[in-house]
Every structure is written in C-alpha cells, then in structure tokens.
Design an enzyme around this catalytic site. Structure first.
Site, PDB file in Angstrom:
ATOM      1  N   HIS A  43       0.861  -1.186   0.000  1.00  0.00           N
ATOM      2  CA  HIS A  43       0.000   0.000   0.000  1.00  0.00           C
ATOM      3  C   HIS A  43       0.900   1.240   0.000  1.00  0.00           C
ATOM      4  O   HIS A  43       1.192   1.800   1.057  1.00  0.00           O
ATOM      5  CB  HIS A  43      -0.890  -0.027   1.243  1.00  0.00           C
ATOM      6  CG  HIS A  43      -1.926   1.052   1.269  1.00  0.00           C
ATOM      7  ND1 HIS A  43      -3.113   0.912   1.947  1.00  0.00           N
ATOM      8  CD2 HIS A  43      -1.965   2.294   0.726  1.00  0.00           C
ATOM      9  CE1 HIS A  43      -3.829   2.013   1.824  1.00  0.00           C
ATOM     10  NE2 HIS A  43      -3.150   2.870   1.083  1.00  0.00           N
ATOM     11  N   GLU A  73      -2.570  -1.518  -3.271  1.00  0.00           N
ATOM     12  CA  GLU A  73      -3.618  -0.802  -2.561  1.00  0.00           C
ATOM     13  C   GLU A  73      -3.328   0.696  -2.579  1.00  0.00           C
ATOM     14  O   GLU A  73      -2.165   1.112  -2.547  1.00  0.00           O
ATOM     15  CB  GLU A  73      -3.681  -1.259  -1.100  1.00  0.00           C
ATOM     16  CG  GLU A  73      -3.986  -2.731  -0.914  1.00  0.00           C
ATOM     17  CD  GLU A  73      -4.025  -3.127   0.550  1.00  0.00           C
ATOM     18  OE1 GLU A  73      -4.616  -4.192   0.853  1.00  0.00           O
ATOM     19  OE2 GLU A  73      -3.470  -2.390   1.382  1.00  0.00           O
ATOM     20  N   HIS A 205      -7.001  -6.920   7.396  1.00  0.00           N
ATOM     21  CA  HIS A 205      -6.704  -5.970   8.467  1.00  0.00           C
ATOM     22  C   HIS A 205      -6.828  -6.677   9.820  1.00  0.00           C
ATOM     23  O   HIS A 205      -7.911  -7.071  10.229  1.00  0.00           O
ATOM     24  CB  HIS A 205      -7.594  -4.728   8.453  1.00  0.00           C
ATOM     25  CG  HIS A 205      -6.917  -3.546   9.085  1.00  0.00           C
ATOM     26  ND1 HIS A 205      -6.134  -2.665   8.386  1.00  0.00           N
ATOM     27  CD2 HIS A 205      -6.872  -3.123  10.361  1.00  0.00           C
ATOM     28  CE1 HIS A 205      -5.649  -1.736   9.184  1.00  0.00           C
ATOM     29  NE2 HIS A 205      -6.065  -1.999  10.409  1.00  0.00           N
TER      30      HIS A 205
END
Length: 256
Positions: A43, A73, A205
């Site tokens: 990310h 991401e 997550h």
C-alpha cells in the site's frame, strides 16, 4: 479456495526507520513466496511512510517472474506529489493483477474504514473504469460492522468493482474481547450480500493466526486474505518461512 497475499509494508517501515536498504523488501517478499504465499500486497502512500514507488516497481518485477498475484492498494483520490506519481500512474506502470481502492489519508495511522458506496459511487466509478481499462481486477475496501454498511455493500457492484475487501479490524477487536460470534454473523451477512450482487469477497486488516480460522469458518466464500502487520510481527519470533507456512496450514484446514 482462500489464497494468502502477504503485505510487506512493515518491512519497509523498519528499513525507513534507519535509512539505507535493509531489511530488503524484495528479499522478504521472495522469502514469503518461497514459503508458498500466493501473492504480495503493498500500500504505497503519498507520504512514503513505508513502501515507495521504487519498491512497487521492484515487487512488480518479482511477482511477474514468479507468476503470482501483485495486489496494489491505495487511495485513487490522493493527488501526485514528489516521489509519488499517483495511484493510477503506479498501476498503469506495473499492471498489478488487483488494484484495491482504500479511502485513507495521510493523517490516518492505518486504513480504518471502508467506502460509503452510496455516497461515493459517482466519484469512484471513473477510477474503477480506468483501472479495469488497463486490465486490473478492482476491489473496494468495505465496512461490514454496521447495518448501513452491510445494506450498501451491493452498490460496489454498481460502481463496476469486481470484489470488495472486508475491513476486518472490528472482527479482530471483537474476537479478542470474546464477542467474536456476534461480529462474525455481521461479516457473514456482508459477504452474502456482496456475493449475491456478483462480487467476490476478500478480507484484510488485523487478521492473525489466532483469529483467522474462526473468521473463515464463519464467513463463507472468502477468496483472498491480505495479511501484513500480524504476520510480520509473528515472524519476528518464528521466522518468515515458518509463519507463512503456518497461515497456509490454517487456510488448508479451512478448505478441507
């Protein structure tokens, strides 16, 4: 079949805290793939707090060589700045298998909420179309822990997304406090709503070896889990190879 994509952001955090090139993000990703991980996730944020654009290019080359998924991401609305060409520009340069759109900002410590698909549909649609136009599968970060979010999750299909990634932070917190059963039911409902709308379901997550099995038993049809923080933390004690293999064993047990 649920596949494992290892997020190596935290390797870059450690490297950046000292400067230089160690620990090597590509070497760490290679170790994860050698252990059997089916993909790599990163990310890159505009503030370059961990993964940088040069890491994205290098990891794209590694994943192409290995024939595995690269999941990139990012926030499609974040403007370019020095050292960060913008999320679409990065995707256009490296053509990841999957682009996961996340509504984060520089001020956020980590990604902590999904999109409001009813409110954000018009602004998301051109970004989804552009990414699909360069061959990316598009996943949108989604909440599942409120009734409103679950009711709105099917709108991700109207935006043109292929998948949603369920934000599992609330699940991990509920599991740790002993309230996992009730929260799992909410995530299972969200997954069913997404699947009924023709969307694939990913999750990520705060998933860990402690809570992953219970999550997958409760939530049907999860295609991919993206795990970074817990996996890298566990690897400090057990090593990357053993930790990745531990996750794959859990995934195998759930498939069995």
């Amino acid at each position: 079949m649920t596949v494992l994509s290892v997020n190596v952001n935290k390797i870059a955090v450690l490297r950046n805290s000292r400067g230089g090139s160690e620990p090597d993000v590509v070497r760490a990703a290679r170790a994860c793939l050698d252990a059997g991980a089916q993909g790599i996730t990163v990310h890159p944020r505009p503030d370059a707090r961990h993964i940088r654009a040069d890491d994205v290019y290098a990891l794209a080359e590694l994943t192409r060589e290995r024939g595995v998924e690269f999941n990139l991401e990012g926030n499609p609305f974040a403007p370019p700045r020095a050292g960060y060409p913008g999320f679409f520009a990065l995707c256009d340069a490296v053509r990841p298998a999957q682009a996961t759109l996340v509504p984060d900002s520089d001020a956020q410590l980590t990604s902590d909420h999904g999109f409001d698909f009813v409110r954000d549909a018009d602004s998301l649609r051109p970004h989804v179309d552009a990414l699909k136009g360069i061959g990316c599968r598009v996943s949108l970060f989604a909440d599942a822990h409120t009734q409103g979010a679950r009711a709105g999750i099917a709108h991700a299909a109207h935006v043109g997304a292929d998948r949603v990634e369920l934000y599992t932070g609330p699940w991990a917190e509920a599991f740790a406090s002993g309230a996992g059963k009730a929260m799992a039911a909410q995530f299972a409902e969200a997954a069913r709503r997404a699947q009924d709308a023709g969307l694939g379901v990913n999750a990520g997550h705060d998933l860990s070896q402690e809570n992953l099995g219970a999550f997958l038993r409760a939530v049907p049809g999860v295609l991919e889990v993206s795990i970074g923080h817990a996996l890298i933390g566990e690897a400090l004690y057990d090593g990357l190879d053993a930790t990745v293999r531990g996750y794959l064993t859990l995934l195998g047990e759930e498939r069995g």
